[in-house]
Motif scaffolding. Structure first.
Motif, mmCIF file in Angstrom:
data_model
loop_
_atom_site.group_PDB
_atom_site.id
_atom_site.type_symbol
_atom_site.label_atom_id
_atom_site.label_comp_id
_atom_site.label_asym_id
_atom_site.label_seq_id
_atom_site.Cartn_x
_atom_site.Cartn_y
_atom_site.Cartn_z
ATOM 1 N N GLU A 171 0.843 -1.210 0.000
ATOM 2 C CA GLU A 171 0.000 0.000 0.000
ATOM 3 C C GLU A 171 0.873 1.251 0.000
ATOM 4 O O GLU A 171 0.595 2.231 -0.704
ATOM 5 C CB GLU A 171 -0.904 0.009 1.232
ATOM 6 C CG GLU A 171 -1.817 1.224 1.306
ATOM 7 C CD GLU A 171 -2.610 1.297 2.596
ATOM 8 O OE1 GLU A 171 -3.307 2.305 2.790
ATOM 9 O OE2 GLU A 171 -2.516 0.360 3.419
ATOM 10 N N GLY A 172 1.949 1.227 0.797
ATOM 11 C CA GLY A 172 2.845 2.378 0.867
ATOM 12 C C GLY A 172 3.552 2.637 -0.448
ATOM 13 O O GLY A 172 3.671 3.786 -0.882
ATOM 14 N N ILE A 173 4.021 1.574 -1.088
ATOM 15 C CA ILE A 173 4.698 1.720 -2.376
ATOM 16 C C ILE A 173 3.736 2.268 -3.425
ATOM 17 O O ILE A 173 4.085 3.153 -4.215
ATOM 18 C CB ILE A 173 5.288 0.371 -2.835
ATOM 19 C CG1 ILE A 173 6.400 -0.050 -1.869
ATOM 20 C CG2 ILE A 173 5.836 0.471 -4.255
ATOM 21 C CD1 ILE A 173 6.934 -1.443 -2.109
ATOM 22 N N ASN A 174 2.498 1.770 -3.415
ATOM 23 C CA ASN A 174 1.490 2.274 -4.362
ATOM 24 C C ASN A 174 1.192 3.745 -4.127
ATOM 25 O O ASN A 174 0.992 4.512 -5.077
ATOM 26 C CB ASN A 174 0.206 1.451 -4.245
ATOM 27 C CG ASN A 174 0.372 0.040 -4.777
ATOM 28 O OD1 ASN A 174 1.276 -0.231 -5.568
ATOM 29 N ND2 ASN A 174 -0.485 -0.874 -4.337
ATOM 30 N N ARG A 175 1.166 4.135 -2.860
ATOM 31 C CA ARG A 175 0.894 5.540 -2.518
ATOM 32 C C ARG A 175 2.016 6.433 -3.033
ATOM 33 O O ARG A 175 1.772 7.498 -3.609
ATOM 34 C CB ARG A 175 0.763 5.665 -1.001
ATOM 35 C CG ARG A 175 0.447 7.077 -0.502
ATOM 36 C CD ARG A 175 -0.975 7.498 -0.833
ATOM 37 N NE ARG A 175 -1.260 8.783 -0.253
ATOM 38 C CZ ARG A 175 -1.711 8.977 0.986
ATOM 39 N NH1 ARG A 175 -1.909 7.933 1.786
ATOM 40 N NH2 ARG A 175 -1.963 10.188 1.429
ATOM 41 N N LEU A 176 3.255 6.003 -2.812
ATOM 42 C CA LEU A 176 4.396 6.769 -3.298
ATOM 43 C C LEU A 176 4.367 6.889 -4.816
ATOM 44 O O LEU A 176 4.552 7.966 -5.380
ATOM 45 C CB LEU A 176 5.701 6.111 -2.850
ATOM 46 C CG LEU A 176 6.982 6.737 -3.404
ATOM 47 C CD1 LEU A 176 7.134 8.168 -2.910
ATOM 48 C CD2 LEU A 176 8.202 5.918 -3.036
ATOM 49 N N LYS A 177 4.104 5.772 -5.472
ATOM 50 C CA LYS A 177 4.067 5.747 -6.933
ATOM 51 C C LYS A 177 3.017 6.722 -7.463
ATOM 52 O O LYS A 177 3.265 7.471 -8.411
ATOM 53 C CB LYS A 177 3.757 4.316 -7.392
ATOM 54 C CG LYS A 177 3.883 4.097 -8.877
ATOM 55 C CD LYS A 177 3.956 2.600 -9.227
ATOM 56 C CE LYS A 177 2.929 1.770 -8.505
ATOM 57 N NZ LYS A 177 2.976 0.350 -8.910
ATOM 58 N N ASP A 178 1.853 6.743 -6.809
ATOM 59 C CA ASP A 178 0.776 7.647 -7.221
ATOM 60 C C ASP A 178 1.197 9.106 -7.078
ATOM 61 O O ASP A 178 0.931 9.932 -7.955
ATOM 62 C CB ASP A 178 -0.470 7.363 -6.375
ATOM 63 C CG ASP A 178 -1.660 8.207 -6.782
ATOM 64 O OD1 ASP A 178 -2.021 8.180 -7.982
ATOM 65 O OD2 ASP A 178 -2.212 8.919 -5.919
ATOM 66 N N GLU A 179 1.881 9.422 -5.979
ATOM 67 C CA GLU A 179 2.321 10.805 -5.748
ATOM 68 C C GLU A 179 3.386 11.220 -6.763
ATOM 69 O O GLU A 179 3.398 12.358 -7.242
ATOM 70 C CB GLU A 179 2.859 10.958 -4.324
ATOM 71 C CG GLU A 179 1.825 10.813 -3.230
ATOM 72 C CD GLU A 179 0.752 11.880 -3.300
ATOM 73 O OE1 GLU A 179 1.047 12.999 -3.771
ATOM 74 O OE2 GLU A 179 -0.385 11.599 -2.894
ATOM 75 N N LEU A 180 4.281 10.314 -7.091
ATOM 76 C CA LEU A 180 5.326 10.626 -8.061
ATOM 77 C C LEU A 180 4.730 10.864 -9.449
ATOM 78 O O LEU A 180 5.164 11.770 -10.173
ATOM 79 C CB LEU A 180 6.345 9.488 -8.119
ATOM 80 C CG LEU A 180 7.165 9.252 -6.843
ATOM 81 C CD1 LEU A 180 8.077 8.040 -7.031
ATOM 82 C CD2 LEU A 180 7.957 10.477 -6.458
ATOM 83 N N ILE A 181 3.749 10.078 -9.804
ATOM 84 C CA ILE A 181 3.081 10.254 -11.104
ATOM 85 C C ILE A 181 2.382 11.609 -11.159
ATOM 86 O O ILE A 181 2.487 12.345 -12.146
ATOM 87 C CB ILE A 181 2.071 9.115 -11.361
ATOM 88 C CG1 ILE A 181 2.829 7.798 -11.591
ATOM 89 C CG2 ILE A 181 1.172 9.433 -12.550
ATOM 90 C CD1 ILE A 181 1.943 6.572 -11.604
ATOM 91 N N LYS A 182 1.702 11.970 -10.077
ATOM 92 C CA LYS A 182 1.027 13.276 -10.005
ATOM 93 C C LYS A 182 2.039 14.395 -10.232
ATOM 94 O O LYS A 182 1.795 15.347 -10.969
ATOM 95 C CB LYS A 182 0.355 13.464 -8.642
ATOM 96 C CG LYS A 182 -0.893 12.649 -8.424
ATOM 97 C CD LYS A 182 -1.401 12.899 -7.006
ATOM 98 C CE LYS A 182 -2.587 12.014 -6.678
ATOM 99 N NZ LYS A 182 -3.005 12.168 -5.262
ATOM 100 N N ARG A 183 3.176 14.296 -9.562
ATOM 101 C CA ARG A 183 4.184 15.346 -9.672
ATOM 102 C C ARG A 183 4.672 15.502 -11.103
ATOM 103 O O ARG A 183 4.753 16.613 -11.628
ATOM 104 C CB ARG A 183 5.368 15.050 -8.754
ATOM 105 C CG ARG A 183 6.381 16.192 -8.720
ATOM 106 C CD ARG A 183 7.486 15.945 -7.739
ATOM 107 N NE ARG A 183 8.579 15.172 -8.322
ATOM 108 C CZ ARG A 183 9.806 15.104 -7.788
ATOM 109 N NH1 ARG A 183 10.070 15.740 -6.663
ATOM 110 N NH2 ARG A 183 10.752 14.394 -8.363
#
Length: 290
Positions: free
Chosen positions: A58-70
């Motif tokens: 879940e944490g890795i997915n959250r990070l990945k989502d934030e990086l994509i947004k950026r």
């Protein structure tokens, strides 16, 4: 928004990015890309307590989502040519200035002697009366009519004038002004709750902010404390942090004074006042002069 750090609440174990190439691309959106090295730099100073969260899927997915947004937001901003705007250039210069200031202070603070346990113990021994869990407090008061009168009181206190002398001169309470505002000892439960909360949070010698009671402003000073001494080990961490903050503040003030002498400082008071008038009141400076 801090675009480059908006995912600051996230961190991750470097094992997740254990590839050998330091410039390997982690996220790509259009022509924008984030490399492993850049991401590692971004994550370097993040708090360790969130690593446990990012060790999960879940944490890795959250990070990945934030990086994509950026990256998609960055790509869109470039497409709209926002980097060519004067506002962007101004913000970049401001960011550079703040970053350089922070780097300077970080560098200089490294040379500042650290607060040791001995420093904290010595301070504790010399100021034991500050480290008492109060059972009773003795209070003095100054009663004034409004904020303007309160300001006069604090100006005198800041100059080091005796609280009792100020009470005798300025307090509107006829019963206590002649005895320096002294109202005696009180235990918990004997005072108005609003006063009690303030009185039992102050150390001996400290003065309160004004309390609005029955249409008048009351300023209290704790002149004596009866209670149980607080053990050094119980307060050691907090005391060391307080002494560290005090040392840094004293150093900073001294450092600024040195720099003022080193560099010629000029202030256009007229221009400053005009800008403030315009920003706070509105209208053009020339209109306000009429």
């Amino acid at each position: 928004m801090k675009y480059l750090k908006f995912f600051i609440f996230l961190t991750i174990s470097l094992m997740v990015f254990s590839c050998s190439k330091s410039d390997e691309v982690v996220v790509k959106a259009g022509s924008s890309k984030l490399t492993k090295k850049e991401l590692q730099e971004d994550l370097k100073s993040l708090p360790p307590q969130t690593k446990a969260f990012l060790a999960t899927q879940e944490g890795i997915n959250r990070l990945k989502d934030e990086l994509i947004k950026r990256e998609v937001l960055y790509e869109e901003a470039k497409k709209k040519d926002l980097a060519k705007s004067e506002d962007f250039k101004r913000r970049v210069e401001e960011f550079k200035k703040i970053t350089l200031i922070n780097m300077l202070l970080e560098q200089e603070l490294k040379n500042l002697p650290q607060v040791t346990e001995k420093d904290a113990k010595d301070y504790y021994e010399k100021n034991k009366d500050q480290f008492i869990k109060p059972v009773e407090v003795r209070l003095s008061q100054i009663v004034v009519k409004n904020e303007q009168e309160a300001k006069k009181v604090y100006e005198k206190i800041d100059k080091g004038e005796d609280f009792a002398k100020i009470a005798n001169e300025l307090s509107r309470d006829e019963k206590t002004k002649s005895i320096g505002g002294d109202i005696g000892f009180f235990k918990k439960g004997q005072l108005n709750p609003q006063i009690e909360n303030v009185a039992f949070s102050l150390k001996k010698g400290q003065v309160s902010m004004p309390l609005n009671l029955k249409g008048q402003l009351y300023i209290f000073k704790v002149t004596d404390v009866k209670g149980v001494p607080i053990d050094f080990e119980q307060i050691k961490p907090q005391l060391m942090e307080q002494l560290k903050a005090k040392k840094q503040q004293e150093w900073f003030q001294s450092y600024i004074e040195e720099l003022k002498k080193k560099y010629k400082v000029e202030v256009n008071e007229k221009a400053l006042q005009e800008i403030l008038n315009q920003a706070l009141i509105g209208g053009k400076p020339e209109q306000q002069a009429k």
